[in-house]
Structure formats: C-alpha cells, structure tokens
Design a protein around this motif. Structure first.
Motif, PDB file in Angstrom:
ATOM      1  N   PHE A  66       0.840  -1.191   0.000  1.00 11.61           N
ATOM      2  CA  PHE A  66       0.000   0.000   0.000  1.00 11.61           C
ATOM      3  C   PHE A  66       0.879   1.247   0.000  1.00 11.61           C
ATOM      4  O   PHE A  66       1.977   1.227   0.554  1.00 11.61           O
ATOM      5  N   SER A  67       0.368   2.306  -0.617  1.00 18.16           N
ATOM      6  CA  SER A  67       1.134   3.543  -0.697  1.00 18.16           C
ATOM      7  C   SER A  67       1.380   4.074   0.718  1.00 18.16           C
ATOM      8  O   SER A  67       0.662   3.734   1.662  1.00 18.16           O
ATOM      9  N   ASP A  68       2.401   4.921   0.858  1.00 16.74           N
ATOM     10  CA  ASP A  68       2.748   5.454   2.176  1.00 16.74           C
ATOM     11  C   ASP A  68       1.723   6.473   2.674  1.00 16.74           C
ATOM     12  O   ASP A  68       1.777   6.904   3.820  1.00 16.74           O
ATOM     13  N   ARG A  69       0.767   6.858   1.803  1.00 17.86           N
ATOM     14  CA  ARG A  69      -0.258   7.824   2.211  1.00 17.86           C
ATOM     15  C   ARG A  69      -1.365   7.155   3.017  1.00 17.86           C
ATOM     16  O   ARG A  69      -2.253   7.826   3.537  1.00 17.86           O
ATOM     17  N   CYS A  70      -1.376   5.809   3.071  1.00 15.57           N
ATOM     18  CA  CYS A  70      -2.475   5.186   3.805  1.00 15.57           C
ATOM     19  C   CYS A  70      -1.980   4.484   5.059  1.00 15.57           C
ATOM     20  O   CYS A  70      -0.808   4.157   5.198  1.00 15.57           O
ATOM     21  N   THR A  71      -2.913   4.292   5.987  1.00 18.90           N
ATOM     22  CA  THR A  71      -2.615   3.632   7.248  1.00 18.90           C
ATOM     23  C   THR A  71      -3.283   2.266   7.239  1.00 18.90           C
ATOM     24  O   THR A  71      -4.493   2.171   7.002  1.00 18.90           O
ATOM     25  N   LEU A  72      -2.502   1.229   7.476  1.00 22.22           N
ATOM     26  CA  LEU A  72      -3.072  -0.126   7.513  1.00 22.22           C
ATOM     27  C   LEU A  72      -3.618  -0.326   8.926  1.00 22.22           C
ATOM     28  O   LEU A  72      -2.873  -0.557   9.869  1.00 22.22           O
ATOM     29  N   LYS A  73      -4.943  -0.181   9.068  1.00 18.51           N
ATOM     30  CA  LYS A  73      -5.547  -0.098  10.391  1.00 18.51           C
ATOM     31  C   LYS A  73      -5.745  -1.458  11.018  1.00 18.51           C
ATOM     32  O   LYS A  73      -5.284  -1.734  12.095  1.00 18.51           O
ATOM     33  N   ASP A  74      -6.492  -2.290  10.369  1.00 21.89           N
ATOM     34  CA  ASP A  74      -6.908  -3.519  11.013  1.00 21.89           C
ATOM     35  C   ASP A  74      -6.891  -4.611   9.956  1.00 21.89           C
ATOM     36  O   ASP A  74      -7.910  -4.981   9.411  1.00 21.89           O
ATOM     37  N   ILE A  75      -5.700  -5.084   9.653  1.00 21.55           N
ATOM     38  CA  ILE A  75      -5.547  -6.107   8.621  1.00 21.55           C
ATOM     39  C   ILE A  75      -5.269  -7.425   9.337  1.00 21.55           C
ATOM     40  O   ILE A  75      -4.288  -7.532  10.073  1.00 21.55           O
ATOM     41  N   THR A  76      -6.160  -8.385   9.184  1.00 21.58           N
ATOM     42  CA  THR A  76      -5.993  -9.664   9.872  1.00 21.58           C
ATOM     43  C   THR A  76      -5.455 -10.705   8.902  1.00 21.58           C
ATOM     44  O   THR A  76      -6.094 -11.018   7.909  1.00 21.58           O
ATOM     45  N   LEU A  77      -4.263 -11.210   9.215  1.00 19.10           N
ATOM     46  CA  LEU A  77      -3.657 -12.228   8.359  1.00 19.10           C
ATOM     47  C   LEU A  77      -3.600 -13.521   9.148  1.00 19.10           C
ATOM     48  O   LEU A  77      -3.152 -13.540  10.281  1.00 19.10           O
ATOM     49  N   THR A  78      -4.070 -14.606   8.543  1.00 21.16           N
ATOM     50  CA  THR A  78      -4.149 -15.858   9.295  1.00 21.16           C
ATOM     51  C   THR A  78      -3.216 -16.935   8.772  1.00 21.16           C
ATOM     52  O   THR A  78      -2.689 -17.726   9.543  1.00 21.16           O
ATOM     53  N   SER A  79      -2.967 -16.979   7.467  1.00 21.30           N
ATOM     54  CA  SER A  79      -2.238 -18.123   6.919  1.00 21.30           C
ATOM     55  C   SER A  79      -0.718 -17.957   7.020  1.00 21.30           C
ATOM     56  O   SER A  79       0.021 -18.929   6.950  1.00 21.30           O
ATOM     57  N   GLY A  80      -0.225 -16.719   7.161  1.00 23.69           N
ATOM     58  CA  GLY A  80       1.223 -16.505   7.219  1.00 23.69           C
ATOM     59  C   GLY A  80       1.896 -16.547   5.865  1.00 23.69           C
ATOM     60  O   GLY A  80       3.106 -16.410   5.780  1.00 23.69           O
ATOM     61  N   SER A  81       1.128 -16.704   4.781  1.00 16.94           N
ATOM     62  CA  SER A  81       1.775 -16.779   3.473  1.00 16.94           C
ATOM     63  C   SER A  81       1.619 -15.489   2.664  1.00 16.94           C
ATOM     64  O   SER A  81       2.038 -15.427   1.520  1.00 16.94           O
ATOM     65  N   HIS A  82       1.002 -14.478   3.251  1.00 16.33           N
ATOM     66  CA  HIS A  82       0.885 -13.182   2.582  1.00 16.33           C
ATOM     67  C   HIS A  82       1.338 -12.088   3.534  1.00 16.33           C
ATOM     68  O   HIS A  82       1.165 -12.201   4.736  1.00 16.33           O
ATOM     69  N   PHE A  83       1.911 -11.041   2.951  1.00 18.67           N
ATOM     70  CA  PHE A  83       2.357  -9.905   3.755  1.00 18.67           C
ATOM     71  C   PHE A  83       1.652  -8.659   3.240  1.00 18.67           C
ATOM     72  O   PHE A  83       1.530  -8.474   2.034  1.00 18.67           O
ATOM     73  N   VAL A  84       1.162  -7.841   4.158  1.00 19.12           N
ATOM     74  CA  VAL A  84       0.510  -6.589   3.764  1.00 19.12           C
ATOM     75  C   VAL A  84       1.284  -5.459   4.418  1.00 19.12           C
ATOM     76  O   VAL A  84       1.317  -5.359   5.649  1.00 19.12           O
TER      77      VAL A  84
END
Ligand SMILES: [Zn+2]
Length: 206
Positions: free
Chosen positions: A75-93
């Motif tokens: 995501f661009s640096d202009r946005c805030t990643l507020k509440d991203i829930t990752l469960t599998s461990g195979s993706h990074f946000v």
C-alpha cells in the motif's frame, strides 16, 4: 526474483485507512472528507487477487515442484493499515516504505531456494511480459475503473428474498458461462440471482 525465491507484489495506490481480513471478499477504505466525516468505499481483497497471480505463475512456469513464491500487498505510504488480519502466514501486507526491510528479512529467513540456472530459466520465461506498450497499459487501467464501478454499485445491495448481501459471481456452466451475475451470499440456502443489469433472472429457482 532473487535466490531466495520469487516475490510477487500487488501494489495499491490508496490513501486513508485500510481494513480487511485474509478471507473477506472486499476490503474497506475509509477517507476523511472534512468536518469529522468519513467516506467508506470497498475494493476487492488484494490477497485473493494475488493468490490468483501466484496460481497462474505456478501453472505458467511449468515446474514440477512448488516454486518459492512470496506474496506482498504493497500500500502507498499515504495510507494507514488499520486492522488487517492475516491468518495463513503466506501473505504480507505492508506500506511501500517497508518493502526493502520486509524482503531482506524474508530472504534471510528462507535462505537460498533457487539455483542460478533456475533463475535464468525463470527470467527468460517471464521477460516477455515486462515488454508492455502504452496501449496495453491504458486498456488495463480502464478495465480496473470499470470493475471498480461495478463493485461500488453492488456494495450494500441486499437480496430482496432473504436480506443477504448480493455478491458478484461468474457463471461456471450453462449458456451464460463466463458471464457475471449477482448472487445471494446465503447461497445455497437462498438461490436468488439477478442479471448484472438489474432485472431478476428468469432462470431463478424458488
Ligand atoms: Zn437471499
């Protein structure tokens, strides 16, 4: 591409606050619009999008073994990643400013996964796809705008029969195969469907 594997980036140029989980179909962007008010909009879950890219790459590259892919949603640096829930461990946000450190720490963790010969072979297969002309880029951008429009129109639409949320689906069989339609999210309990133009479909089962 790196000796530690193939890094697949899906890049999103959004501002505001971003909310989403790994399995939700749509994520939410919240933008402040002044006087304490916010505007919410939905966009297709980028993890699902990137999963499709990984699957396509694995098939296209025709390797017997599972290739070492790493999925990054940037995501661009202009946005805030507020509440991203990752469960599998195979993706990074992550935000853009974190790319370098994220990739460095991943490559240190996994070590060498590809031989120089494999890297050459993969590079040769993928190189033609980097030679995209301006017309193709424009067509891609227009296509994205059209899809975003469709999602915005559908977001918040309810099933008239059971009150469930209507979602965009693609017909997998029959004479409308490949065509998009709206279906009730309570399927198979509720079989309500609607043409994307808005009329109830005549094939609808009760
Ligand atoms: Zn329904």
């Amino acid at each position: 591409m790196h000796e530690s594997g193939i890094y697949v980036f899906e890049s999103k140029n959004y501002s505001g606050w971003i909310f989403g989980t790994e399995t939700q179909q749509y994520w939410t962007q919240t933008l402040p619009i002044g006087r304490g008010k916010t505007k919410k909009s939905k966009f297709f879950n980028p993890i699902i999008q990137n999963k499709v890219h990984l699957k396509w790459l694995q098939q296209f590259l025709e390797y017997e073994r599972q290739l070492p892919f790493y999925s990054y949603i940037i995501f661009s640096d202009r946005c805030t990643l507020k509440d991203i829930t990752l469960t599998s461990g195979s993706h990074f946000v992550i935000n853009r400013y974190n790319i370098l450190s994220a990739v460095q720490s991943n490559s240190a963790n996994v070590g060498i996964q590809l031989t120089p010969k494999e890297i050459d072979n993969l590079y040769e297969k993928l190189y033609p796809f980097t030679q995209i002309d301006e017309a193709q880029k424009l067509a891609h951008v227009e296509n994205i705008h059209r899809k975003q429009q469709a999602i915005t129109n559908v977001a918040g639409m309810r099933c008239p029969r059971c009150g469930g949320i209507l979602v965009i689906r693609t017909a997998t069989k029959g004479n409308r195969q490949g065509k998009k339609f709206l279906g009730c999210s309570n399927y198979p309990r509720c079989k309500y469907i609607e043409n994307i133009s808005g009329e109830a479909d005549s094939r609808e089962k009760l």
